[in-house]
Design an enzyme around this catalytic site. Sequence first.
Site, PDB file in Angstrom:
ATOM      1  N   THR A 124       0.821  -1.214   0.000  1.00 31.10           N
ATOM      2  CA  THR A 124       0.000   0.000   0.000  1.00 31.10           C
ATOM      3  C   THR A 124       0.852   1.259   0.000  1.00 31.10           C
ATOM      4  O   THR A 124       0.590   2.198  -0.750  1.00 31.10           O
ATOM      5  CB  THR A 124      -0.937  -0.020   1.235  1.00 31.10           C
ATOM      6  OG1 THR A 124      -1.820  -1.137   1.105  1.00 31.10           O
ATOM      7  CG2 THR A 124      -1.739   1.265   1.358  1.00 31.10           C
ATOM      8  N   GLY A 175      -2.685   6.308  -7.649  1.00 29.81           N
ATOM      9  CA  GLY A 175      -3.850   6.841  -6.967  1.00 29.81           C
ATOM     10  C   GLY A 175      -4.942   5.814  -6.757  1.00 29.81           C
ATOM     11  O   GLY A 175      -4.730   4.611  -6.904  1.00 29.81           O
ATOM     12  N   GLU A 201      -6.550   8.318 -16.135  1.00 28.48           N
ATOM     13  CA  GLU A 201      -5.568   7.254 -16.382  1.00 28.48           C
ATOM     14  C   GLU A 201      -6.002   6.419 -17.561  1.00 28.48           C
ATOM     15  O   GLU A 201      -7.195   6.342 -17.865  1.00 28.48           O
ATOM     16  CB  GLU A 201      -5.447   6.352 -15.141  1.00 28.48           C
ATOM     17  CG  GLU A 201      -4.404   6.855 -14.190  1.00 28.48           C
ATOM     18  CD  GLU A 201      -4.079   5.843 -13.110  1.00 28.48           C
ATOM     19  OE1 GLU A 201      -4.363   4.646 -13.264  1.00 28.48           O
ATOM     20  OE2 GLU A 201      -3.543   6.269 -12.080  1.00 28.48           O
ATOM     21  N   HIS A 253       3.779  -5.029 -14.777  1.00 27.32           N
ATOM     22  CA  HIS A 253       3.859  -3.608 -15.103  1.00 27.32           C
ATOM     23  C   HIS A 253       4.947  -3.428 -16.157  1.00 27.32           C
ATOM     24  O   HIS A 253       5.997  -4.060 -16.075  1.00 27.32           O
ATOM     25  CB  HIS A 253       4.194  -2.796 -13.844  1.00 27.32           C
ATOM     26  CG  HIS A 253       3.867  -1.347 -13.988  1.00 27.32           C
ATOM     27  ND1 HIS A 253       4.649  -0.491 -14.731  1.00 27.32           N
ATOM     28  CD2 HIS A 253       2.823  -0.612 -13.533  1.00 27.32           C
ATOM     29  CE1 HIS A 253       4.097   0.716 -14.705  1.00 27.32           C
ATOM     30  NE2 HIS A 253       2.990   0.668 -13.987  1.00 27.32           N
ATOM     31  N   ARG A 281      -1.824  -2.024 -20.279  1.00 26.10           N
ATOM     32  CA  ARG A 281      -0.616  -2.374 -19.528  1.00 26.10           C
ATOM     33  C   ARG A 281       0.032  -3.675 -20.000  1.00 26.10           C
ATOM     34  O   ARG A 281       1.245  -3.731 -20.208  1.00 26.10           O
ATOM     35  CB  ARG A 281      -1.041  -2.516 -18.062  1.00 26.10           C
ATOM     36  CG  ARG A 281       0.066  -2.510 -17.083  1.00 26.10           C
ATOM     37  CD  ARG A 281      -0.488  -2.449 -15.678  1.00 26.10           C
ATOM     38  NE  ARG A 281      -0.589  -1.075 -15.214  1.00 26.10           N
ATOM     39  CZ  ARG A 281      -0.918  -0.734 -13.970  1.00 26.10           C
ATOM     40  NH1 ARG A 281      -1.189  -1.661 -13.076  1.00 26.10           N
ATOM     41  NH2 ARG A 281      -0.981   0.532 -13.616  1.00 26.10           N
ATOM     42  N   HIS A 307       3.575  -7.306 -10.870  1.00 26.68           N
ATOM     43  CA  HIS A 307       3.054  -6.132 -10.168  1.00 26.68           C
ATOM     44  C   HIS A 307       1.861  -6.443  -9.277  1.00 26.68           C
ATOM     45  O   HIS A 307       1.779  -5.957  -8.150  1.00 26.68           O
ATOM     46  CB  HIS A 307       2.669  -5.099 -11.231  1.00 26.68           C
ATOM     47  CG  HIS A 307       2.258  -3.766 -10.681  1.00 26.68           C
ATOM     48  ND1 HIS A 307       3.045  -3.049  -9.801  1.00 26.68           N
ATOM     49  CD2 HIS A 307       1.146  -3.015 -10.889  1.00 26.68           C
ATOM     50  CE1 HIS A 307       2.433  -1.910  -9.493  1.00 26.68           C
ATOM     51  NE2 HIS A 307       1.279  -1.879 -10.125  1.00 26.68           N
ATOM     52  N   ARG A 338      -6.723  -6.266 -13.974  1.00 26.42           N
ATOM     53  CA  ARG A 338      -7.181  -5.196 -13.082  1.00 26.42           C
ATOM     54  C   ARG A 338      -7.103  -3.835 -13.764  1.00 26.42           C
ATOM     55  O   ARG A 338      -6.098  -3.509 -14.401  1.00 26.42           O
ATOM     56  CB  ARG A 338      -6.283  -5.187 -11.841  1.00 26.42           C
ATOM     57  CG  ARG A 338      -6.523  -4.035 -10.906  1.00 26.42           C
ATOM     58  CD  ARG A 338      -5.496  -4.035  -9.805  1.00 26.42           C
ATOM     59  NE  ARG A 338      -4.173  -3.719 -10.286  1.00 26.42           N
ATOM     60  CZ  ARG A 338      -3.502  -2.598  -9.998  1.00 26.42           C
ATOM     61  NH1 ARG A 338      -4.040  -1.689  -9.223  1.00 26.42           N
ATOM     62  NH2 ARG A 338      -2.292  -2.400 -10.464  1.00 26.42           N
TER      63      ARG A 338
HETATM   64  C1  LIG Z   1       4.911   0.011  -6.549  1.00 23.24           C
HETATM   65  C2  LIG Z   1       3.425  -0.195  -6.520  1.00 23.24           C
HETATM   66  C3  LIG Z   1       2.575   0.798  -6.980  1.00 23.24           C
HETATM   67  C4  LIG Z   1       1.182   0.620  -6.943  1.00 23.24           C
HETATM   68  N1  LIG Z   1       0.359   1.630  -7.340  1.00 23.24           N
HETATM   69  C5  LIG Z   1      -0.984   1.493  -7.187  1.00 23.24           C
HETATM   70  C6  LIG Z   1      -1.862   2.575  -7.450  1.00 23.24           C
HETATM   71  O1  LIG Z   1      -1.426   3.673  -7.806  1.00 23.24           O
HETATM   72  N2  LIG Z   1      -3.199   2.388  -7.272  1.00 23.24           N
HETATM   73  C7  LIG Z   1      -3.721   1.191  -6.862  1.00 23.24           C
HETATM   74  O2  LIG Z   1      -4.942   1.073  -6.728  1.00 23.24           O
HETATM   75  N3  LIG Z   1      -2.891   0.154  -6.601  1.00 23.24           N
HETATM   76  C8  LIG Z   1      -1.560   0.281  -6.735  1.00 23.24           C
HETATM   77  N4  LIG Z   1      -0.736  -0.778  -6.445  1.00 23.24           N
HETATM   78  C9  LIG Z   1      -1.323  -2.004  -5.905  1.00 23.24           C
HETATM   79  C10 LIG Z   1      -1.732  -1.771  -4.470  1.00 23.24           C
HETATM   80  O3  LIG Z   1      -0.763  -0.977  -3.820  1.00 23.24           O
HETATM   81  C11 LIG Z   1      -1.901  -3.072  -3.710  1.00 23.24           C
HETATM   82  O4  LIG Z   1      -2.646  -3.981  -4.451  1.00 23.24           O
HETATM   83  C12 LIG Z   1      -2.604  -2.827  -2.385  1.00 23.24           C
HETATM   84  O5  LIG Z   1      -1.935  -1.825  -1.669  1.00 23.24           O
HETATM   85  C13 LIG Z   1      -2.693  -4.102  -1.584  1.00 23.24           C
HETATM   86  O6  LIG Z   1      -3.179  -3.772  -0.308  1.00 23.24           O
HETATM   87  P1  LIG Z   1      -3.372  -4.921   0.758  1.00 23.24           P
HETATM   88  O7  LIG Z   1      -3.861  -4.256   1.988  1.00 23.24           O
HETATM   89  O8  LIG Z   1      -4.161  -6.007   0.176  1.00 23.24           O
HETATM   90  O9  LIG Z   1      -1.901  -5.509   0.982  1.00 23.24           O
HETATM   91  P2  LIG Z   1      -0.529  -4.799   1.384  1.00 23.24           P
HETATM   92  O10 LIG Z   1      -0.620  -3.344   1.372  1.00 23.24           O
HETATM   93  O11 LIG Z   1       0.531  -5.411   0.554  1.00 23.24           O
HETATM   94  O12 LIG Z   1      -0.314  -5.264   2.885  1.00 23.24           O
HETATM   95  C14 LIG Z   1      -0.002  -6.621   3.178  1.00 23.24           C
HETATM   96  C15 LIG Z   1       0.383  -6.719   4.626  1.00 23.24           C
HETATM   97  O13 LIG Z   1       0.461  -8.079   5.031  1.00 23.24           O
HETATM   98  C16 LIG Z   1       1.645  -8.257   5.797  1.00 23.24           C
HETATM   99  N5  LIG Z   1       1.995  -9.677   5.752  1.00 23.24           N
HETATM  100  C17 LIG Z   1       2.322 -10.421   4.680  1.00 23.24           C
HETATM  101  N6  LIG Z   1       2.541 -11.694   5.062  1.00 23.24           N
HETATM  102  C18 LIG Z   1       2.361 -11.750   6.407  1.00 23.24           C
HETATM  103  C19 LIG Z   1       2.463 -12.772   7.372  1.00 23.24           C
HETATM  104  N7  LIG Z   1       2.796 -14.040   7.063  1.00 23.24           N
HETATM  105  N8  LIG Z   1       2.223 -12.468   8.674  1.00 23.24           N
HETATM  106  C20 LIG Z   1       1.894 -11.194   9.032  1.00 23.24           C
HETATM  107  N9  LIG Z   1       1.779 -10.185   8.148  1.00 23.24           N
HETATM  108  C21 LIG Z   1       2.012 -10.465   6.856  1.00 23.24           C
HETATM  109  C22 LIG Z   1       2.630  -7.317   5.151  1.00 23.24           C
HETATM  110  O14 LIG Z   1       3.732  -7.074   5.981  1.00 23.24           O
HETATM  111  C23 LIG Z   1       1.731  -6.107   4.963  1.00 23.24           C
HETATM  112  O15 LIG Z   1       1.583  -5.424   6.176  1.00 23.24           O
HETATM  113  C24 LIG Z   1       0.649  -0.610  -6.476  1.00 23.24           C
HETATM  114  C25 LIG Z   1       1.506  -1.606  -6.031  1.00 23.24           C
HETATM  115  C26 LIG Z   1       2.886  -1.410  -6.043  1.00 23.24           C
HETATM  116  C27 LIG Z   1       3.774  -2.504  -5.546  1.00 23.24           C
END
Ligand SMILES: Cc1cc2nc3c(=O)[nH]c(=O)nc-3n(C[C@H](O)[C@H](O)[C@H](O)COP(=O)(O)OP(=O)(O)OC[C@H]3O[C@@H](n4cnc5c(N)ncnc54)[C@H](O)[C@@H]3O)c2cc1C
Length: 502
Positions: free
Chosen positions: A40, A46, A111, A225, A269, A330, A365
Amino acid sequence: MTDVIVVGSGIAGLTAALHAAERGCHVTVVTKGALADTNTRWAQGGIAAVTATDDTVASHVADTVTAGVGLNDSAAVQTLVSEGPDRIAELVRRGVAFDRAADGDFARGLEAAHARPRVLHAGGDATGAAIQAALGAAVRSAGIEMREHTTVRDLMVAGGRVVGVEVETDGVRRRLTADAVILATGGAGQLYSHTTNPVSATGDGIAAALRAGAAVADLEFVQFHPTALAIGDTFLVSEAVRGDGATLIDDDGRRFAFDAHPDGELAPRDVVARANARAMAAQGGRPVRLDATGLGAERLARRFPTIDAAVRARGLDWSREPIPVTPAAHYLMGGVVTDLDGRTTVPGLYAVGETARTGVHGANRLASNSLLEGAVFGARAGEAAATDTAWPRVEAPAAIALPLVPAAADAPAFSRARLQELMWRHAGLVRHDAGLRHAVGILAAWVADARPRSAEDAGLLLLSQHVVAAALARTDSIGAHFRSDDGDPAVASLPATEALAC
Ligand SMILES: Cc1cc2nc3c(=O)[nH]c(=O)nc-3n(C[C@H](O)[C@H](O)[C@H](O)COP(=O)(O)OP(=O)(O)OC[C@H]3O[C@@H](n4cnc5c(N)ncnc54)[C@H](O)[C@@H]3O)c2cc1C
């Protein structure tokens, strides 16, 4: 009082935790690193939502389904889009300062593949960091118990129900029981040798859910990506840079993207990612170059402060010379099958965010829909975990069995780098039957090898088997899944990890 354990501290996990706590639950967030070590916080582009008077739910739904090539679950898409505006209002309430136009309204970006300007950003290209900071502060002020640097190693299952988690902190294992466990462990970019994801994205939650018997689906759909910096940690260079006019060129300075699509660098993409891969293959694996010199130093620094700083920190001046870029894994569209409230097929277990497969993304996506997914389905899962008294039947697509291919006799010894390279070459941007079968045999040999390996590596190995099986089972190309059974130079000639340090 209901005890809820949330695993992961990204947008999905923290939103779920806040909603469950606000419903009176005792909530514990368990997270592998520090609170902000998430995908995240790296999100640049965005978060998409219908917030303008001239935008409509129908338009955002249509764009989402077009990107997903119609394989989307229509109820999930409708839920995502129609509840999006409320979740944006919630983020604002929790302190996210989205960028504003001169009249005080949201500044909305247009976008690729969105029919309307609907992408909200904060701090220019630091949207994820702003969301992470605001939700982190909200969780702390709500008094939610945080266990940082604590890794969930497995789910506890009793009587067909998830009843807690086994965690490890500083090498010490212990058990935490709960009425409900919400997996929000993010994606699995670390399956591949080139990824935009941080090192924590090892798919632990999906692997744990598989071991607990939960259904998974759509694992063949991995989004690559097109433009990650081809240096060291493959830092993402947002699409918005191409949107502002940067071009892609090969070693001869030729703009090759128009060979693949009439929209050139602004094509979807996956099309641009494969065009890059082919151009790299044609020049011996050397990265292609992103030419942003036409934008000028002042504009690059103002529009893309995070990327500008990252590029310059790696010793490059992108206002003066094109920078080397490569495609990189990605985002994972598939994951643990859930209903619209995050319930999985195993009672007591919920999954949200990138870990989950609601069907909202279909085969691909739409950009900026994943932060929204974390907010919308995180909130719903938190509410459900707090209020569920029975477990409804959760429908799942037919399971894909692991193929019965003999273990390869000539498999090299297992290492994570070898696993990532195998996945990159055979289950990456372009897949074909022979390559996937080769991967199945190598993976089977590694699974059969009884030598000890880390829990993360065991999870990556299990998940790889399921990704490869799903890619093998889907013999047609659709969305992010591209089959080239006639052979495609893009597969074999992508550079090894070391070659990226150019
Ligand atoms: C560089 C980049 C740019 C991006 N840009 C965009 C964007 O502009 N807009 C958009 O919509 N999406 C974007 N994305 C995608 C988006 O950021 C993610 O899909 C989203 O943030 C995922 O959120 P989440 O809460 O599911 O997981 P995450 O934010 O990945 O959180 C996962 C959590 O789980 C924890 N975890 C993992 N395994 C374990 C375990 N075994 N035990 C305990 N904790 C664990 C990690 O430490 C972390 O805290 C981007 C992704 C990247 C990598």
